[in-house]
Motif scaffolding. Structure first.
Motif, short mmCIF file in Angstrom:
data_model
loop_
_atom_site.label_atom_id
_atom_site.label_comp_id
_atom_site.label_asym_id
_atom_site.label_seq_id
_atom_site.Cartn_x
_atom_site.Cartn_y
_atom_site.Cartn_z
N VAL A 4 0.66 -1.13 -0.15
CA VAL A 4 -0.06 0.13 0.01
C VAL A 4 0.84 1.31 -0.13
N ALA A 6 0.69 5.14 0.40
CA ALA A 6 -0.38 6.13 0.97
C ALA A 6 0.27 7.69 0.54
N ASP A 38 -1.10 -0.48 -4.27
CA ASP A 38 -2.49 -0.08 -4.06
C ASP A 38 -2.39 1.28 -3.36
N ARG A 40 -3.42 5.26 -2.13
CA ARG A 40 -4.63 5.79 -1.32
C ARG A 40 -4.15 7.20 -0.93
N CYS A 42 -4.41 10.24 1.57
CA CYS A 42 -4.99 10.31 2.95
C CYS A 42 -4.70 11.63 3.51
N ASP A 57 -8.88 9.76 0.12
CA ASP A 57 -9.87 8.62 0.08
C ASP A 57 -9.95 8.23 1.55
N GLN A 58 -9.27 8.56 2.74
CA GLN A 58 -9.48 8.38 4.01
C GLN A 58 -8.57 9.21 4.79
#
Length: 332
Positions: A4, A6, A38, A40, A42, A57-58
Motif C-alpha cells: 500500500v 499512501a 494499492d 491511497r 490520505c 480517500d481516507q
C-alpha cells in the motif's frame, strides 16, 4: 504481494509532486506482469492543492496501514508543518512504513524527527532553511535524493520522479522501473548522488560530442574503457572531455562509467542466472573480486545478496526495512 502506497496530503501541497507520485505508483506499466501498488490518498477532509480541491480517500490515520508513505512538497516552508500531519507520518514510520518525501516534504519528515542524525536533501533553494531549522539533520544540497533505508528524501520536481522510480526499482527491479520510465518518457535512472543542477543543460543538438559518446560507451561496457578511450572517440583532449562531462552529467567520466557498469550488473543479477564471474566480464569489471568490491561499496550489499533479494518471490515488496538493498548514491 504489492504494498500500500499512501500519499499524505494537507492544504498547501504542491500539485506537481503529488500528481507525479500518483502517476508512478497508481498505474502499472502495460508491458509487465507484476502485482502493482494499492495507492491511497490520505488527508483531513478536503484539502487545497495548488488551485485544486482534493477529496482524500481516507483520513491521515490511514497512513498507519501503509507500506510506503509519500509526503509531497508543500508551498509555505516558512510555517511549521501541520502537527496532525507530522504526528501521522511519525506514527506510520513507527508502525513499520517506509517514508519518502518529495521536494519540500522533507520539512515534514524533519519535524517528525525522522531525519535526526541522518543525511537528507530537499530542493536546493530550501536546503539552507532546512539545515537552519533542524540542526540535527545533515542536509546535502548537492544530490538528487538520499536513501537511508526506511527514510528517503528527494530534491524538487524532476528529482522527485527519480526517487519514485528508485522506489519502484527497489521493489520490482530495474526492468519494471525502466518500463515505468518508458511509459512516462523520462530517463530510467539517475543516481541519487548526481548534482541537482549543472552549469549548462544537456544540449539538444544531435552533433554534440557527448550525445553520441554516451550510447557508444554504454554499448561497450564489457570493454576496459578509459578516459583516454572516451576522449579519442569524442575527438577531444581528456581535459576537454572532463569539462564536458562535468557540465552535462554533473559527474566525472570515470564515475559515470562506474555507475553504468554497476547498473548493468544489477540488471544481469536480477534477470539472468549468470555467475558473478560472467557478469564481471560483461560489465567490464574484469574479475568477480573487482565487481564485488565496487558493487558492495556502491550498492551497499554483495552481488549474491542482491540477487537473492530479487529471487525471493515471497518477500513483501514495500515493507522491507531489513531488505539488504542499498542505492547508487555515492557514499560521502
Amino acid at each position: 504481494m504489492s504494498g500500500v502506497v499512501a500519499l499524505a496530503v494537507t492544504d498547501g501541497m504542491l500539485h506537481f509532486e503529488l500528481s507525479l507520485a500518483y502517476e508512478v505508483f497508481g498505474s502499472a506499466p502495460a508491458d509487465v506482469d507484476v502485482p502493482w501498488y494499492d495507492v491511497r490518498v490520505c488527508g483531513v477532509d478536503a484539502v487545497r492543492v495548488g488551485r485544486f480541491r482534493l477529496e482524500p480517500d481516507q483520513g491521515l490515520d490511514g497512513l498507519r496501514d501503509a507500506d510506503t508513505v509519500i509526503v509531497p512538497g508543500w508551498a509555505d516552508t516558512d510555517l511549521e508543518p501541520p502537527a496532525e500531519l507530522v504526528g501521522a507520518v511519525r506514527a506510520a514510520h513507527e508502525a513499520g512504513a517506509r517514508v519518502a518525501s518529495l521536494c519540500t516534504g522533507a520539512f515534514v519528515l524533519a519535524s517528525a524527527g525522522l531525519l535526526d542524525g541522518g543525511r537528507a536533501t530537499t530542493h536546493w533553494a530550501h536546503t539552507g532553511a532546512l539545515a537552519a531549522r533542524y540542526p540535527r539533520v545533515e542536509v546535502d544540497p548537492d544530490v538528487l535524493y538520499v536513501d537511508n533505508g526506511s527514510v528517503l528524501t528527494s530534491a524538487g520536481k524532476a528529482a522527485a520522479m527519480d526517487l519514485c522510480l528508485h522506489l519502484v526499482r527497489l521493489d520490482h527491479g530495474s526492468a519494471v522501473a525502466n518500463a515505468v520510465a518508458r511509459r512516462l518518457v523520462v530517463p530510467p535512472h539517475r543516481a541519487g548522488g548526481q548534482a541537482q543542477f549543472v552549469t549548462a543543460p544537456v544540449p539538444a543538438r544531435d552533433d554534440h560530442p557527448l550525445a553520441a559518446l554516451l550510447p557508444w560507451a554504454i554499448e561497450r561496457l564489457d570493454q576496459p574503457l578509459s578516459v583516454e578511450d572516451l576522449a579519442r572517440q569524442a575527438g577531444m583532449s581528456s581535459r576537454h572531455l572532463g569539462r564536458h562531462f562535468r557540465a552535462v552529467t554533473g559527474t566525472t567520466a570515470l564515475q559515470w562509467l562506474l555507475t553504468q557498469r554497476i547498473r548493468r550488473a544489477q540488471e544481469l543479477l536480477e534477470t539472468t542466472d549468470d555467475t558473478v564471474d560472467v557478469i564481471a566480464a560483461a560489465t567490464g569489471m574484469g574479475t568477480a573480486t573487482t565487481l564485488r568490491r565496487h558493487f558492495n561499496r556502491t550498492v551497499g550489499v554483495p552481488p549474491d545478496a542482491y540477487r537473492r533479494t530479487f529471487r525471493d518471490a515471497d518477500a513483501p515488496l514495500s515493507r522491507r526495512q531489513d531488505r539488504p538493498v542499498g542505492h547508487l548514491a555515492p557514499r560521502r
